[in-house]
Structure formats: C-alpha cells, structure tokens
Design an enzyme around this catalytic site. Structure first.
Site, short mmCIF file in Angstrom:
data_model
loop_
_atom_site.label_atom_id
_atom_site.label_comp_id
_atom_site.label_asym_id
_atom_site.label_seq_id
_atom_site.Cartn_x
_atom_site.Cartn_y
_atom_site.Cartn_z
N ARG A 51 16.60 -2.90 -3.93
CA ARG A 51 15.26 -2.68 -4.50
C ARG A 51 15.32 -2.92 -5.99
NH1 ARG A 51 11.23 -0.96 -0.74
NH2 ARG A 51 12.30 0.10 0.95
N ARG A 73 21.48 14.80 -2.27
CA ARG A 73 21.36 13.33 -2.13
C ARG A 73 22.14 12.61 -3.23
NH1 ARG A 73 17.12 10.98 1.31
NH2 ARG A 73 16.39 12.70 2.56
N ARG A 119 0.60 -10.73 5.56
CA ARG A 119 2.02 -10.81 5.90
C ARG A 119 2.35 -10.25 7.28
NH1 ARG A 119 5.50 -10.57 1.13
NH2 ARG A 119 7.16 -10.14 2.60
N LYS A 176 1.87 7.23 3.96
CA LYS A 176 1.23 5.91 3.99
C LYS A 176 0.57 5.61 5.33
CE LYS A 176 5.05 4.23 1.11
NZ LYS A 176 6.17 3.26 1.08
N PRO A 211 0.82 -1.22 0.00
CA PRO A 211 0.00 0.00 0.00
C PRO A 211 0.85 1.27 0.00
CG PRO A 211 -0.75 -1.55 1.68
CD PRO A 211 0.56 -2.07 1.16
N GLU A 212 0.59 2.12 -0.95
CA GLU A 212 1.26 3.43 -1.02
C GLU A 212 0.18 4.51 -0.84
OE1 GLU A 212 4.12 3.80 -4.23
OE2 GLU A 212 4.49 1.65 -4.22
#
Ligand SMILES: [Zn+2]
Length: 265
Positions: free
Chosen positions: A255, A152, A111, A59, A2-3
């Site tokens: 990722r 970054r 989960r 979220k 879920p985002e």
C-alpha cells in the site's frame, strides 16, 4: 475507493429516494455484481417488494426488505449508487438497476469489484464478513480502539485499514486521520500511547463527520474541505497544509500513503 463517508452518502441517497416505494423491476446487467447468487434469484427476491430501512456498517450498505431479510452492497474500488429521475440520464457502467415508479436507482461500477447480495440479518452478516465495529458507532470508543490495535505489529495505518479491527477506514481517510492526529503512519500500532490513540479516535470521528457533511465523493469535493486537510495534497508535489513542506509518499505492505515528515511523528 469508497470509504465510510462515501457509503454513508449512498445510504442517505437510498433512504431519500428508495424507501417505502414498490420496486417494480430489478435489472442485473452484470451477473458478477451479485455473485455467488444467480441474477434471477437476486432479482426475484427483491422485485415487487419495498426497502423499508437502511443501515451502514463500515463500507457496507444494507437495506431491509418489507418481508424480512436485507440486501447488502459493497462498492469495491469504484462503485457508486446514483438516483436517476424519470427523464434523467443514467450513469455509465450500470451493473444493477432498481426501477421505481418515479425514477431508478443505479449501482454503477466501472472496475466491477463491487458486490450486492442478500442476508437474513445484519448481525450474522457482520460476523460472516468478519467486520470490526463501525468507526462512527458511539460504541467505538477509546477502549474499543485500544482493543482494535492491541498487540499489532503492523503500522498504525495498516491497523486502521484492517476491516476486522475497525470497519470503514481505507487508504485515503487513514492518511487524513493520522495527519490530523499528527501521528507518523509508519509507526507500529502496538507502541502508541493512550494519549496518541485518544487523538486518533477523536480525528476518526471528526474527519468522517466533516467528509460526510461536505458531500464526500461529490464533484469538487476537495474544494469543500477545510484548508487544514491533507486530502487534496495527496499527490506528487503536494504541500503540507500545516507547514507548507512537501508531503511524502511511503509504501508499506503493498500500500502507499502520504504524510508530512515534519508535522507527523
Ligand atoms: Zn507539515
């Protein structure tokens, strides 16, 4: 996972079905769902009260209780919030259930990585969780995005997924946002130009608004998306909706993501 759009759908569901109605019972079926609180403390804090307002930050979903304080929810990898009418069949893997006079709201989570909790106020919760600004908040503008990625050295995809930089974007929607903005997800965040960040900002808002409007997370969701979206093609053998070429899988920092090497640079 879920985002922001999925959690916004859960928020709307809670607002439509669970506001201003007495919560007759709270059943904690899996103690891990409320950790570190005890199931008893969590249930006793909520039982007999009412939710009077909802909020979403990234979220996280928050629901204000009538006597003050908020319940918080995070959906982990597989969590969802479902409403079940008096004669309805509950979903599988219910970890928490809120019983109202006419139906119940279930927090289901196969989960078991989702969590519910309690907090006194939203701002201190956001600070404690170290969340950046919500991606859909009007205050999250170009200046805020520039601040979020400034200096970054990570990829732009990783920077967008860092919840302390901006809250709400995860692995799936970062791919869609960067595809729509035509930016290669592997590029170093700090090297993007103002014009490129402006394109990304516009797509964050646009992609999320479309996903929410078309019922993010619901059955056949991908079929309801515009044909220009890469989301349904995030798989082996997927084809770029723009040029028809193969979408490519890449891995960075544990990722993986998908992009089109021809359309994104
Ligand atoms: Zn392409």
């Amino acid at each position: 996972m879920p985002e922001l759009p999925d959690v916004e759908i859960f928020r709307r569901r809670l607002a439509a079905k669970g506001l201003k109605r007495a919560i007759r019972g709270v059943s904690v079926r899996d103690p891990r769902a409320v950790r570190p609180l005890s199931p008893r403390r969590f249930a006793e804090h909520i039982r007999g009260r009412k939710f009077v307002a909802t909020r979403r930050h990234g979220k996280h979903l928050l629901a204000r209780l009538d006597k003050g304080g908020w319940m918080t929810m995070h959906f982990g990898m597989t969590g969802s919030l479902e409403f079940v009418g008096p004669k309805g069949k509950p979903p599988r893997f219910v970890r928490l259930a809120f019983d109202f006079a006419r139906g119940q709201i279930d927090f289901a989570d196969p989960r078991r990585l989702g969590r519910a909790g309690l907090t006194g106020d939203v701002e201190s919760f956001i600070a404690k969780e170290r969340l950046g600004p919500d991606a859909l908040a009007p205050s999250f503008n170009l200046t805020a995005l520039k601040q979020a990625v400034a200096g970054r050295k990570t990829s732009i995809k990783a920077a967008l997924m860092d919840q302390s930089a901006v809250a709400g974007i995860g692995n799936i929607y970062s791919d869609e946002i960067l595809f729509q903005a035509r930016i290669d997800p592997r590029r170093q965040a700090k090297k993007l130009s103002g014009a490129e960040l402006s394109r990304i900002l516009r797509q964050i808002k646009r992609v999320f608004k479309i996903a929410i409007a078309r019922g993010a997370g619901s059955e056949h969701f991908f079929e309801r998306l515009p044909r220009s979206f890469i989301l349904p093609q995030r798989k082996k053998g997927g084809k770029c909706p723009s040029c028809g070429g193969p979408v490519r899988l890449f891995k960075s920092g544990g990722r993986s993501g998908y992009y089109c090497p021809r359309c994104q640079s």
